[in-house]
Design an enzyme around this catalytic site. Structure first.
Site, short mmCIF file in Angstrom:
data_model
loop_
_atom_site.label_atom_id
_atom_site.label_comp_id
_atom_site.label_asym_id
_atom_site.label_seq_id
_atom_site.Cartn_x
_atom_site.Cartn_y
_atom_site.Cartn_z
N LEU A 15 33.67 38.90 31.93
CA LEU A 15 33.17 38.16 30.99
C LEU A 15 33.08 36.73 31.56
CD1 LEU A 15 35.41 39.13 27.92
CD2 LEU A 15 33.07 39.87 28.32
N GLY A 43 38.16 32.82 37.17
CA GLY A 43 37.77 34.33 37.04
C GLY A 43 36.27 34.43 36.78
N TYR A 53 45.57 39.39 19.94
CA TYR A 53 47.21 39.62 19.81
C TYR A 53 47.90 38.36 20.41
CZ TYR A 53 46.66 41.38 24.80
OH TYR A 53 46.33 41.82 26.21
N LYS A 98 49.40 34.88 26.65
CA LYS A 98 48.24 34.24 25.84
C LYS A 98 48.93 33.56 24.37
CE LYS A 98 44.57 36.65 27.81
NZ LYS A 98 43.46 35.92 28.39
N SER A 147 58.65 46.05 36.11
CA SER A 147 59.74 45.53 37.08
C SER A 147 59.71 43.97 36.71
CB SER A 147 59.48 45.47 38.33
OG SER A 147 58.11 44.81 38.83
N GLY A 172 37.85 40.32 20.77
CA GLY A 172 38.49 42.07 20.78
C GLY A 172 38.00 42.89 21.68
C1 HXC Z 1 53.08 48.81 35.68
C2 HXC Z 1 52.17 47.16 37.46
C3 HXC Z 1 51.04 47.75 37.16
C4 HXC Z 1 50.76 48.90 36.23
C5 HXC Z 1 50.81 46.59 38.96
N1 HXC Z 1 51.95 46.39 38.60
N2 HXC Z 1 50.02 47.35 38.12
N3 HXC Z 1 53.31 47.79 36.83
N4 HXC Z 1 51.69 49.38 35.78
N5 HXC Z 1 49.51 49.33 36.01
C6 HXC Z 1 53.23 45.82 39.24
C7 HXC Z 1 53.24 46.13 40.65
O1 HXC Z 1 53.90 47.36 40.98
C8 HXC Z 1 53.98 44.85 41.23
O2 HXC Z 1 55.59 44.97 40.76
C9 HXC Z 1 53.52 43.60 40.41
O3 HXC Z 1 53.00 44.35 39.18
C10 HXC Z 1 52.56 42.85 41.01
O4 HXC Z 1 51.65 43.88 41.54
P1 HXC Z 1 50.39 43.64 42.55
O5 HXC Z 1 49.54 44.77 42.50
O6 HXC Z 1 51.28 43.17 44.03
O7 HXC Z 1 49.69 42.30 41.90
P2 HXC Z 1 48.26 41.63 42.42
O8 HXC Z 1 47.76 41.88 43.91
O9 HXC Z 1 48.48 40.08 42.30
O10 HXC Z 1 47.52 42.02 41.20
C11 HXC Z 1 47.48 41.44 39.93
C12 HXC Z 1 47.33 42.68 38.68
C13 HXC Z 1 45.86 43.18 38.94
C14 HXC Z 1 47.43 41.69 37.59
C15 HXC Z 1 48.41 43.69 38.87
O11 HXC Z 1 45.89 44.20 38.08
C16 HXC Z 1 44.88 42.32 38.98
O12 HXC Z 1 44.38 41.62 39.97
N6 HXC Z 1 44.28 42.13 37.77
C17 HXC Z 1 43.00 41.10 37.62
C18 HXC Z 1 42.13 41.51 36.65
C19 HXC Z 1 42.69 41.85 35.49
O13 HXC Z 1 43.95 42.28 35.02
N7 HXC Z 1 41.92 42.17 34.49
C20 HXC Z 1 42.02 42.88 33.01
C21 HXC Z 1 42.01 41.70 32.19
S1 HXC Z 1 41.81 42.22 30.70
P3 HXC Z 1 56.54 45.40 41.82
O14 HXC Z 1 58.08 45.04 41.32
O15 HXC Z 1 56.27 47.01 42.20
O16 HXC Z 1 56.11 45.04 43.27
C22 HXC Z 1 42.48 41.35 29.52
C23 HXC Z 1 42.00 41.87 27.75
C24 HXC Z 1 43.05 41.96 26.75
O17 HXC Z 1 43.44 40.54 29.50
C25 HXC Z 1 42.37 42.41 25.61
C26 HXC Z 1 41.58 43.44 25.69
C27 HXC Z 1 41.15 44.12 24.25
P1 NAP Z 2 38.04 40.66 34.61
O1 NAP Z 2 36.57 40.96 35.03
O2 NAP Z 2 39.14 41.54 35.30
O3 NAP Z 2 38.48 39.12 34.67
C1 NAP Z 2 39.53 38.64 35.09
C2 NAP Z 2 39.27 37.50 36.42
O4 NAP Z 2 40.42 36.89 36.79
C3 NAP Z 2 38.86 38.19 37.65
O5 NAP Z 2 37.65 37.68 38.02
C4 NAP Z 2 39.93 37.97 38.68
O6 NAP Z 2 39.25 37.55 40.11
C5 NAP Z 2 40.38 36.59 38.02
N1 NAP Z 2 41.93 36.64 38.54
C6 NAP Z 2 42.78 37.29 38.53
N2 NAP Z 2 43.86 36.77 38.64
C7 NAP Z 2 43.70 35.52 39.48
C8 NAP Z 2 44.24 34.32 39.91
N3 NAP Z 2 45.40 34.56 40.19
N4 NAP Z 2 43.69 33.36 40.36
C9 NAP Z 2 42.28 33.31 40.22
N5 NAP Z 2 41.53 34.00 39.49
C10 NAP Z 2 42.03 35.30 39.22
O7 NAP Z 2 38.41 40.95 33.04
P2 NAP Z 2 37.53 40.57 31.89
O8 NAP Z 2 37.70 41.48 30.70
O9 NAP Z 2 36.37 39.81 32.05
O10 NAP Z 2 38.74 39.34 31.40
C11 NAP Z 2 38.22 37.95 31.23
C12 NAP Z 2 39.16 37.33 30.29
O11 NAP Z 2 38.66 37.76 28.86
C13 NAP Z 2 40.68 37.41 30.23
O12 NAP Z 2 41.27 36.09 30.02
C14 NAP Z 2 40.90 38.35 29.56
O13 NAP Z 2 42.37 38.24 28.99
C15 NAP Z 2 39.91 38.05 28.17
N6 NAP Z 2 39.68 39.03 27.56
C16 NAP Z 2 38.97 40.16 27.54
C17 NAP Z 2 38.67 41.25 26.76
C18 NAP Z 2 37.92 42.54 27.05
O14 NAP Z 2 37.81 43.35 26.20
N7 NAP Z 2 37.34 42.65 28.26
C19 NAP Z 2 39.38 41.09 25.36
C20 NAP Z 2 40.33 39.98 25.32
C21 NAP Z 2 40.29 38.94 26.05
P3 NAP Z 2 39.93 37.94 41.41
O15 NAP Z 2 40.60 39.30 41.32
O16 NAP Z 2 38.86 37.77 42.45
O17 NAP Z 2 41.14 36.66 41.50
#
Ligand code: HXC
Ligand code: NAP
Length: 286
Positions: free
Chosen positions: A21, A16, A149, A164, A107, A191
């Site tokens: 980050l 990622g 968390y 996590k 789902s 955080g």
């Molecule tokens: C409910 C959702 C949803 C949402 C997707 N789904 N988004 N359900 N609410 N907001 C459901 C879809 O309907 C589908 O189910 C299933 O999840 C898979 O969705 P896809 O879009 O097909 O998946 P995909 O293309 O693989 O994308 C994965 C993803 C997407 C996780 C959904 O958001 C992504 O690519 N995220 C990567 C980056 C990311 O999430 N970054 C944030 C990290 S922050 P159905 O049944 O409908 O087919 C973090 C910080 C924590 O972790 C702490 C903060 C303080």
């Molecule tokens: P982000 O920019 O969305 O980073 C998530 C990265 O994961 C993306 O670059 C995404 O790239 C990659 N990724 C997702 N699915 C993947 C897969 N199947 N295979 C390979 N790569 C994949 O979000 P971020 O905030 O920087 O988060 C980075 C890390 O910090 C995560 O572990 C998150 O849980 C943690 N974190 C973030 C926060 C915050 O406040 N930002 C707080 C606590 C913890 P692609 O979509 O190109 O695959």
């Protein structure tokens, strides 16, 4: 904070690493002399980031596409990294997926998607790296990015919370088992640190961010460089005797939410006059 080139000679894979980050940490490692390999699902994103970082730091950054859920794709990243830089020393498991939702609205596939990226992705890549390090007698290091968390649990992000928590347990379990191979595993629990990926999915309105900052004792979100410096320390040789540890970097957020009486912060000084008067009256000896 760090001497230039303290990471020189180290090759670090950042999952990622194209955005948020992961990108900030990759840039810091590269600035400090490391060979950085970034990987994610989107080739155009990681290639652009690799180019940008190399332009800034002058050090080579390799981009290799992989979906962390697929073991053979992770093995390919390792192979490409070894081919380019000779050896891999550090794995930073940073890739994640997450969104907020009442759990009963999810789902099965939504649940699977998050757990697969976060937990399965981390153990897949860690297993590949561990096998390689053990076979080649390399003192490797893993750093896992979790969240606060992972320990406390949290509603509305339940797939992420359980995944996590599994990653944190993996960190501690393997730190014990692989210590004899001189392999270290640690975790960082951030955080809130603003990134597009997290903010678009977790704090989708200005009001969300205001509420969030209010509950952080230091009254601000984190700066990327603060996390990048902590990560640098934990992957460097300066932390050679630290393993199985999780370091929280959250401005006091989780403790602020946990302390029984911390909510009294909302009470104004003039209200305290009244409250203390009432308490004294109630406790006056008859
Ligand atoms: C409910 C959702 C949803 C949402 C997707 N789904 N988004 N359900 N609410 N907001 C459901 C879809 O309907 C589908 O189910 C299933 O999840 C898979 O969705 P896809 O879009 O097909 O998946 P995909 O293309 O693989 O994308 C994965 C993803 C997407 C996780 C959904 O958001 C992504 O690519 N995220 C990567 C980056 C990311 O999430 N970054 C944030 C990290 S922050 P159905 O049944 O409908 O087919 C973090 C910080 C924590 O972790 C702490 C903060 C303080
Ligand atoms: P982000 O920019 O969305 O980073 C998530 C990265 O994961 C993306 O670059 C995404 O790239 C990659 N990724 C997702 N699915 C993947 C897969 N199947 N295979 C390979 N790569 C994949 O979000 P971020 O905030 O920087 O988060 C980075 C890390 O910090 C995560 O572990 C998150 O849980 C943690 N974190 C973030 C926060 C915050 O406040 N930002 C707080 C606590 C913890 P692609 O979509 O190109 O695959």
């Amino acid at each position: 904070m760090f001497r230039d080139n303290i990471l020189k000679g180290k090759t670090i894979i950042v999952t990622g690493g194209g955005t948020g980050l992961g990108k900030s940490m990759s840039e810091r490692f590269s600035e400090l002399g490391a060979n950085v390999v970034i990987t994610s699902r989107k080739p155009e994103v990681i290639e652009k980031t690799a180019h940008e970082i190399t332009e800034k730091t002058g050090n080579t950054v390799l981009a290799v596409r992989a979906d962390v859920r697929k073991p053979f794709e992770n093995e390919n990243v390792l192979e490409e990294a070894i081919k380019k830089f000779g050896q891999v020393d550090v794995l930073l498991n940073n890739a994640a997926g997450n969104f907020i939702s009442p759990t009963e609205r999810l789902s099965y596939k939504a649940f699977d998607t998050i757990v697969d990226i976060v937990l399965k992705g981390t153990y897949n890549f860690t297993l590949a790296a561990g096998k390689y390090w053990i076979k080649n007698k390399i003192a490797g290091t893993v750093l896992n990015i979790v969240t606060t968390y992972a320990s406390t649990g949290s509603g509305f992000v339940v797939p992420s919370a359980i995944a996590k928590a599994g990653v944190l347990n993996l960190t501690r379990s393997l730190a014990s088992e692989w210590g004899k191979y001189n392999i270290r595993l640690n975790a960082v629990a951030p955080g809130p640190f603003p990134t597009k990926g997290a903010w678009d999915r977790l704090f989708p309105g200005a009001d969300f961010e205001k509420k969030l900052i209010n509950k952080i004792p230091l009254k601000r979100v984190g700066e990327h460089i603060e996390l990048a410096n902590l990560a640098t320390y934990l992957i460097s040789d300066f932390s050679a005797y630290i393993t199985g540890e999780v370091v929280t970097i959250d401005g006091g957020e989780w403790l602020g939410g946990a302390g029984e009486f911390n909510w009294l912060e909302v009470i104004k000084p003039e209200q305290w006059d009244e409250i203390q008067k009432t308490i004294k009256e109630k406790n006056r000896k008859k």
